[in-house]
Write an enzyme that holds these catalytic residues in place. Structure first.
Site, PDB file in Angstrom:
ATOM      1  N   LYS A 139     -24.146  29.760 -36.089  1.00 51.09           N
ATOM      2  CA  LYS A 139     -24.449  29.838 -37.589  1.00 51.09           C
ATOM      3  C   LYS A 139     -25.148  31.085 -37.565  1.00 51.09           C
ATOM      4  CE  LYS A 139     -23.919  25.279 -39.897  1.00 51.09           C
ATOM      5  NZ  LYS A 139     -24.659  24.288 -40.527  1.00 51.09           N
ATOM      6  N   LYS A 223     -27.145  19.104 -29.818  1.00 49.44           N
ATOM      7  CA  LYS A 223     -26.647  20.142 -30.575  1.00 49.44           C
ATOM      8  C   LYS A 223     -25.267  20.747 -30.017  1.00 49.44           C
ATOM      9  CE  LYS A 223     -27.047  23.801 -33.632  1.00 49.44           C
ATOM     10  NZ  LYS A 223     -27.726  24.525 -34.594  1.00 49.44           N
ATOM     11  N   ARG A 237     -20.813  17.898 -38.299  1.00 49.04           N
ATOM     12  CA  ARG A 237     -21.852  18.846 -38.048  1.00 49.04           C
ATOM     13  C   ARG A 237     -22.948  18.800 -39.266  1.00 49.04           C
ATOM     14  NH1 ARG A 237     -21.800  25.203 -35.526  1.00 49.04           N
ATOM     15  NH2 ARG A 237     -23.967  25.631 -36.205  1.00 49.04           N
ATOM     16  N   HIS A 261     -39.460  27.493 -42.535  1.00 47.34           N
ATOM     17  CA  HIS A 261     -38.232  26.864 -42.428  1.00 47.34           C
ATOM     18  C   HIS A 261     -38.546  25.265 -41.895  1.00 47.34           C
ATOM     19  CE1 HIS A 261     -34.160  25.646 -42.102  1.00 47.34           C
ATOM     20  NE2 HIS A 261     -34.212  25.413 -40.993  1.00 47.34           N
TER      21      HIS A 261
HETATM   22  P1  NAD Z   1     -38.927  33.313 -37.337  1.00 49.80           P
HETATM   23  O1  NAD Z   1     -37.931  33.694 -36.747  1.00 49.80           O
HETATM   24  O2  NAD Z   1     -39.401  33.698 -38.615  1.00 49.80           O
HETATM   25  O3  NAD Z   1     -40.234  33.142 -36.387  1.00 49.80           O
HETATM   26  C1  NAD Z   1     -41.364  32.606 -36.590  1.00 49.80           C
HETATM   27  C2  NAD Z   1     -42.478  33.726 -36.355  1.00 49.80           C
HETATM   28  O4  NAD Z   1     -42.816  33.608 -35.103  1.00 49.80           O
HETATM   29  C3  NAD Z   1     -42.217  34.927 -36.763  1.00 49.80           C
HETATM   30  O5  NAD Z   1     -43.381  35.630 -37.269  1.00 49.80           O
HETATM   31  C4  NAD Z   1     -42.097  35.385 -35.440  1.00 49.80           C
HETATM   32  O6  NAD Z   1     -42.038  36.918 -35.430  1.00 49.80           O
HETATM   33  C5  NAD Z   1     -42.847  34.800 -34.576  1.00 49.80           C
HETATM   34  N1  NAD Z   1     -42.321  34.916 -33.137  1.00 49.80           N
HETATM   35  C6  NAD Z   1     -41.246  34.629 -32.418  1.00 49.80           C
HETATM   36  N2  NAD Z   1     -41.377  34.416 -31.437  1.00 49.80           N
HETATM   37  C7  NAD Z   1     -42.554  34.657 -30.846  1.00 49.80           C
HETATM   38  C8  NAD Z   1     -43.323  34.306 -29.898  1.00 49.80           C
HETATM   39  N3  NAD Z   1     -42.930  34.131 -28.683  1.00 49.80           N
HETATM   40  N4  NAD Z   1     -44.516  34.639 -29.822  1.00 49.80           N
HETATM   41  C9  NAD Z   1     -45.520  34.950 -30.839  1.00 49.80           C
HETATM   42  N5  NAD Z   1     -44.777  34.977 -32.078  1.00 49.80           N
HETATM   43  C10 NAD Z   1     -43.456  34.727 -31.983  1.00 49.80           C
HETATM   44  O7  NAD Z   1     -38.661  31.705 -37.672  1.00 49.80           O
HETATM   45  P2  NAD Z   1     -38.068  30.262 -37.049  1.00 49.80           P
HETATM   46  O8  NAD Z   1     -38.766  29.249 -37.205  1.00 49.80           O
HETATM   47  O9  NAD Z   1     -37.614  30.894 -35.374  1.00 49.80           O
HETATM   48  O10 NAD Z   1     -36.514  30.534 -37.361  1.00 49.80           O
HETATM   49  C11 NAD Z   1     -36.334  30.075 -38.918  1.00 49.80           C
HETATM   50  C12 NAD Z   1     -35.014  30.684 -39.294  1.00 49.80           C
HETATM   51  O11 NAD Z   1     -34.063  30.102 -38.441  1.00 49.80           O
HETATM   52  C13 NAD Z   1     -34.749  30.410 -40.624  1.00 49.80           C
HETATM   53  O12 NAD Z   1     -34.172  31.491 -41.326  1.00 49.80           O
HETATM   54  C14 NAD Z   1     -33.584  29.386 -40.806  1.00 49.80           C
HETATM   55  O13 NAD Z   1     -32.784  29.484 -41.690  1.00 49.80           O
HETATM   56  C15 NAD Z   1     -32.877  29.652 -39.315  1.00 49.80           C
HETATM   57  N6  NAD Z   1     -32.105  28.605 -38.733  1.00 49.80           N
HETATM   58  C16 NAD Z   1     -30.814  28.871 -38.477  1.00 49.80           C
HETATM   59  C17 NAD Z   1     -30.166  27.752 -37.941  1.00 49.80           C
HETATM   60  C18 NAD Z   1     -28.625  28.024 -37.265  1.00 49.80           C
HETATM   61  O14 NAD Z   1     -27.954  27.045 -36.745  1.00 49.80           O
HETATM   62  N7  NAD Z   1     -28.283  29.395 -37.268  1.00 49.80           N
HETATM   63  C19 NAD Z   1     -30.557  26.625 -37.508  1.00 49.80           C
HETATM   64  C20 NAD Z   1     -31.987  26.259 -38.072  1.00 49.80           C
HETATM   65  C21 NAD Z   1     -32.881  27.484 -38.494  1.00 49.80           C
HETATM   66  N1  GLY Z   2     -28.875  23.807 -37.898  1.00 52.07           N
HETATM   67  C1  GLY Z   2     -27.672  23.077 -38.445  1.00 52.07           C
HETATM   68  C2  GLY Z   2     -26.503  23.622 -37.764  1.00 52.07           C
HETATM   69  O1  GLY Z   2     -26.491  24.287 -36.845  1.00 52.07           O
HETATM   70  O2  GLY Z   2     -25.609  23.103 -38.151  1.00 52.07           O
END
Ligand code: NAD
Ligand code: GLY
Length: 360
Positions: A139, A223, A237, A261
């Site tokens: 996704k 997953k 899903r 998130h």
């Molecule tokens: P993010 O990518 O914003 O990362 C969180 C924070 O941690 C950021 O400030 C980032 O710069 C920092 N960071 C990342 N790695 C680090 C590290 N190793 N050390 C220090 N800092 C670090 O947020 P997230 O929680 O990783 O992801 C949330 C996003 O993922 C949302 O946009 C959500 O919609 C998306 N998401 C997508 C799916 C999918 O299936 N594609 C599933 C769940 C969430």
């Molecule tokens: N995070 C939900 C999905 O990948 O379907």
């Protein structure tokens, strides 16, 4: 471990210090160039290591650094990736590497899906959330002011490389946010995993390496099992979105970036299990059990008030934009037994009751 999707199948590698080793990327097709996409927080920590590991395989390894944060998951930021690809003369064989959390991963995947109608990409997730969820399953998306992840594509990576050592630098609040996506796998699919989480939460919060390795592995297994059956979310899903209908409303309603998130998902799971209970699907003890786990992970138990005049109305308005909604009817992922989820609508009046009870 693999995600099995016929010709789009790929491996998920989980280990220590993987981003420092050329070996980790040895199975990826070689093109003339690679583009590492990262952000201004992760880049200074890990981009040199990854660029070093890739330099032996590609003539040119470029790097583009995006602004950090959910509020930058936009068209404008996406264009920075296209700018870098075009300015550096990248072609159809250029491989994109997403080095960062879910925001970088979702945007890099979407850029890869679009650039020259599709170029290969690799996920190198550096947050717990990205390692257990967003890097797997294809996704990809950006946000729209009216709705979360509304513009995107299904586009699978070539490989996912989860380097657990990158989690050492993750802020504690982000670790907790990642735990929300770990916790969800219990109620929707695996009660033995929920038992394990209850006994291992302290170790996870203390970043015990074995505990984190197991949490990432089991989450990815579940997953991969779900995505392998329903890549494009025609049915099953959707259960991966447990807590997300409320959670996405919180994120959009508060302004992207105000709530993480995973925090929205944490409070959202509490609201979804409460709704399940009020529909007679689970007993009060189950609700309490999930609440306790969410709380121990350091996540919020209550949603925020989005509108002092009509809070429930505002949640409902935002949730009608959810991707699971059909003809304006909101569909929720609900729990209807141990380790079992169902997707269905609920009466607005009951949803209002839940929102009133669960927001502070
Ligand atoms: P993010 O990518 O914003 O990362 C969180 C924070 O941690 C950021 O400030 C980032 O710069 C920092 N960071 C990342 N790695 C680090 C590290 N190793 N050390 C220090 N800092 C670090 O947020 P997230 O929680 O990783 O992801 C949330 C996003 O993922 C949302 O946009 C959500 O919609 C998306 N998401 C997508 C799916 C999918 O299936 N594609 C599933 C769940 C969430
Ligand atoms: N995070 C939900 C999905 O990948 O379907």
């Amino acid at each position: 471990m693999s995600v099995n999707l016929c010709e789009r199948s790929y491996k998920i590698d989980i280990g220590i210090d993987l981003i420092y080793s050329q070996q980790s990327f040895s199975k990826i097709p070689v093109g003339a160039s690679a583009l590492v996409v990262t952000n201004n927080v992760v880049g200074p920590l890990y981009a040199a290591a990854l660029v070093g590991a890739l330099s032996g395989r590609y003539e040119s390894v470029y790097c583009v650094v995006l602004p950090d944060g959910e509020q930058h998951k936009t068209w404008q930021t996406l264009n920075l990736i296209f700018d870098a690809l075009l300015k550096n003369g990248c072609d159809r064989k250029t491989v994109l590497f997403a080095l960062g959390g879910g925001v970088v991963g979702d945007m890099t995947g979407f850029a890869a899906a679009c650039y020259m109608r599709g170029v290969p990409f690799v996920q190198v997730p550096t947050t717990l959330l990205a390692q257990v969820d967003s890097s797997v399953g294809g996704k990809t998306a950006i946000n729209h002011p009216l709705g979360k992840n509304m513009i995107g594509a299904f586009y699978q990576p070539l490989l996912v490389v989860c380097d657990l050592s990158t989690l050492n630098t993750l802020p504690q609040r982000e670790l907790s946010a990642g735990l929300a996506e770990v916790i969800k796998y219990g109620p929707i699919a695996d009660m033995a995993f929920m038992d394990w989480l209850e006994s291992s939460m302290d170790a996870l919060l203390a970043r015990d390496r074995d505990a984190l390795a197991y949490a990432v592995r089991r989450s990815c297994e579940i997953k991969a099992w779900v995505v392998g059956q329903d890549e494009r979310e025609t049915g099953l899903r959707a259960i991966l979105n447990f807590g997300h209908t409320f959670g996405h409303a919180i994120e959009a309603g508060m302004g992207y970036g105000a709530w993480l998130h995973g925090e929205g998902v944490g409070a959202g799971m509490v609201m979804a299990i409460e709704l399940s209970h009020r529909l007679g699907l689970v007993d009060a003890a189950y609700v309490q059990r999930l609440r306790a786990l969410v709380q121990r992970a350091g996540l919020p138990l209550h949603g925020p008030v989005l509108d002092a005049a009509d809070n429930a109305g505002r949640y409902l308005e935002l949730m009608r934009v959810d991707k699971k909604a059909e003809a304006g009817e909101i569909r929720f992922v609900l729990i209807d037994g141990p380790g079992r989820a169902v997707v269905r609508a609920a009466p607005d009046a009951l949803v209002r009751e839940v929102i009133d009870a669960c927001c502070l």
